[in-house]
Design a protein around this motif. Structure first.
Motif, PDB file in Angstrom:
ATOM      1  N   UNK A  40       0.825  -1.215   0.000  1.00 59.04           N
ATOM      2  CA  UNK A  40       0.000   0.000   0.000  1.00 59.04           C
ATOM      3  C   UNK A  40       0.854   1.259   0.000  1.00 59.04           C
ATOM      4  N   UNK A  41       1.926   1.247   0.789  1.00 58.41           N
ATOM      5  CA  UNK A  41       2.798   2.418   0.868  1.00 58.41           C
ATOM      6  C   UNK A  41       3.492   2.671  -0.473  1.00 58.41           C
ATOM      7  N   UNK A  42       3.945   1.617  -1.117  1.00 58.96           N
ATOM      8  CA  UNK A  42       4.568   1.785  -2.435  1.00 58.96           C
ATOM      9  C   UNK A  42       3.557   2.282  -3.462  1.00 58.96           C
ATOM     10  N   UNK A  43       2.362   1.776  -3.381  1.00 59.57           N
ATOM     11  CA  UNK A  43       1.313   2.221  -4.301  1.00 59.57           C
ATOM     12  C   UNK A  43       1.046   3.712  -4.104  1.00 59.57           C
ATOM     13  N   UNK A  44       0.889   4.138  -2.845  1.00 64.81           N
ATOM     14  CA  UNK A  44       0.656   5.558  -2.574  1.00 64.81           C
ATOM     15  C   UNK A  44       1.841   6.406  -2.999  1.00 64.81           C
ATOM     16  N   UNK A  66      13.024   6.541  -2.273  1.00 66.27           N
ATOM     17  CA  UNK A  66      11.723   5.879  -2.362  1.00 66.27           C
ATOM     18  C   UNK A  66      11.383   5.116  -1.088  1.00 66.27           C
ATOM     19  N   UNK A  67      12.355   4.449  -0.507  1.00 63.70           N
ATOM     20  CA  UNK A  67      12.125   3.706   0.732  1.00 63.70           C
ATOM     21  C   UNK A  67      11.753   4.675   1.852  1.00 63.70           C
ATOM     22  N   UNK A  68      12.451   5.821   1.906  1.00 63.30           N
ATOM     23  CA  UNK A  68      12.151   6.804   2.945  1.00 63.30           C
ATOM     24  C   UNK A  68      10.743   7.372   2.766  1.00 63.30           C
ATOM     25  N   UNK A  69      10.373   7.722   1.523  1.00 64.39           N
ATOM     26  CA  UNK A  69       9.029   8.255   1.260  1.00 64.39           C
ATOM     27  C   UNK A  69       7.973   7.207   1.598  1.00 64.39           C
ATOM     28  N   UNK A  70       8.166   5.977   1.138  1.00 63.53           N
ATOM     29  CA  UNK A  70       7.185   4.908   1.388  1.00 63.53           C
ATOM     30  C   UNK A  70       7.084   4.602   2.881  1.00 63.53           C
ATOM     31  N   UNK A  71       8.209   4.636   3.590  1.00 58.45           N
ATOM     32  CA  UNK A  71       8.190   4.390   5.029  1.00 58.45           C
ATOM     33  C   UNK A  71       7.396   5.483   5.740  1.00 58.45           C
ATOM     34  N   UNK A  72       7.600   6.721   5.347  1.00 56.31           N
ATOM     35  CA  UNK A  72       6.845   7.826   5.957  1.00 56.31           C
ATOM     36  C   UNK A  72       5.345   7.688   5.670  1.00 56.31           C
ATOM     37  N   UNK A  73       5.016   7.297   4.462  1.00 58.74           N
ATOM     38  CA  UNK A  73       3.606   7.087   4.104  1.00 58.74           C
ATOM     39  C   UNK A  73       3.014   5.956   4.951  1.00 58.74           C
ATOM     40  N   UNK A  74       3.777   4.882   5.102  1.00 59.52           N
ATOM     41  CA  UNK A  74       3.308   3.747   5.904  1.00 59.52           C
ATOM     42  C   UNK A  74       3.092   4.153   7.357  1.00 59.52           C
ATOM     43  N   UNK A  75       4.007   4.935   7.900  1.00 58.06           N
ATOM     44  CA  UNK A  75       3.855   5.400   9.295  1.00 58.06           C
ATOM     45  C   UNK A  75       2.605   6.273   9.436  1.00 58.06           C
ATOM     46  N   UNK A  76       2.362   7.134   8.436  1.00 63.12           N
ATOM     47  CA  UNK A  76       1.147   7.951   8.459  1.00 63.12           C
ATOM     48  C   UNK A  76      -0.099   7.069   8.423  1.00 63.12           C
ATOM     49  N   UNK A  77      -0.057   6.009   7.606  1.00 64.44           N
ATOM     50  CA  UNK A  77      -1.189   5.079   7.530  1.00 64.44           C
ATOM     51  C   UNK A  77      -1.421   4.401   8.879  1.00 64.44           C
ATOM     52  N   UNK A  78      -0.334   3.988   9.514  1.00 68.97           N
ATOM     53  CA  UNK A  78      -0.451   3.318  10.806  1.00 68.97           C
ATOM     54  C   UNK A  78      -1.012   4.268  11.859  1.00 68.97           C
ATOM     55  N   UNK A  79      -0.557   5.507  11.852  1.00 66.51           N
ATOM     56  CA  UNK A  79      -1.061   6.487  12.811  1.00 66.51           C
ATOM     57  C   UNK A  79      -2.553   6.718  12.612  1.00 66.51           C
TER      58      UNK A  79
END
Length: 168
Positions: free
Chosen positions: A35-39, A60-73
């Motif tokens: 999901x994070x990579x897709x976003x 890309x890993x940093x951006x996707x990780x930040x997106x994933x953390x936002x999703x988790x929050x």
């Protein structure tokens, strides 16, 4: 001859599987990584000018990780005390109290005895129509009786049961 450097979007599409594997290890959840990579892909597509990076994979890993953390929050909504209280009120047992349950069992026993004391044909008609939900025409056909006879038997059964409900 020099080739133009691939954009980060090109890098993402070409190395999607390896980026997903890396993110899955980092996040511990393959669905979240996907999901994070897709976003990330969608956000990069929406940009007018793509950022040029020396290490597009790390970016890309940093951006996707930040997106994933936002999703988790966003998904880790905490529940307030009022929400817990409202949920408990909805779940509260609104069933009968023990005295009501006992009275219902007694009433059911009496009704069962009343039905058992009915003539057999009346009892069978009552059970087929009211408890089994069979259409009246079909019941009459199965029992080989007229619809009028069926209605008369049902009327008598209803009258007998109504007596029980009218009693104080």
């Amino acid at each position: 001859m020099t080739f133009p450097r691939p954009t980060v979007l090109d890098y993402l599409t070409q190395r999607y599987a390896s980026l997903k594997t890396l993110l899955t290890r980092r996040l511990g959840n393959p669905d979240l990584a996907s999901d994070a990579l897709h976003d990330t892909y969608i956000r990069l597509q929406g940009m007018d000018a793509l950022p040029e990076r020396e290490q597009p994979g790390a970016y890309l890993v940093r951006v996707a990780t930040n997106i994933a953390r936002d999703m988790q929050r966003k998904d880790s909504h905490t529940v307030s005390g009022e929400e817990v209280e409202a949920a408990l009120q909805r779940l509260a047992d609104s069933g009968p109290d023990p005295a009501q349950a006992a009275q219902a069992r007694i009433d059911l026993d009496i009704l069962t005895q009343l039905v058992e004391r009915m003539p057999e044909r009346r009892r069978v008609i009552m059970i087929m129509v009211h408890w089994e939900g069979i259409a009246r025409n079909e019941v009459a056909q199965r029992l080989g009786i007229s619809r009028r006879t069926l209605e008369t038997e049902l009327q008598r059964a209803h009258e007998r049961l109504a007596e029980f409900f009218r009693e104080p």
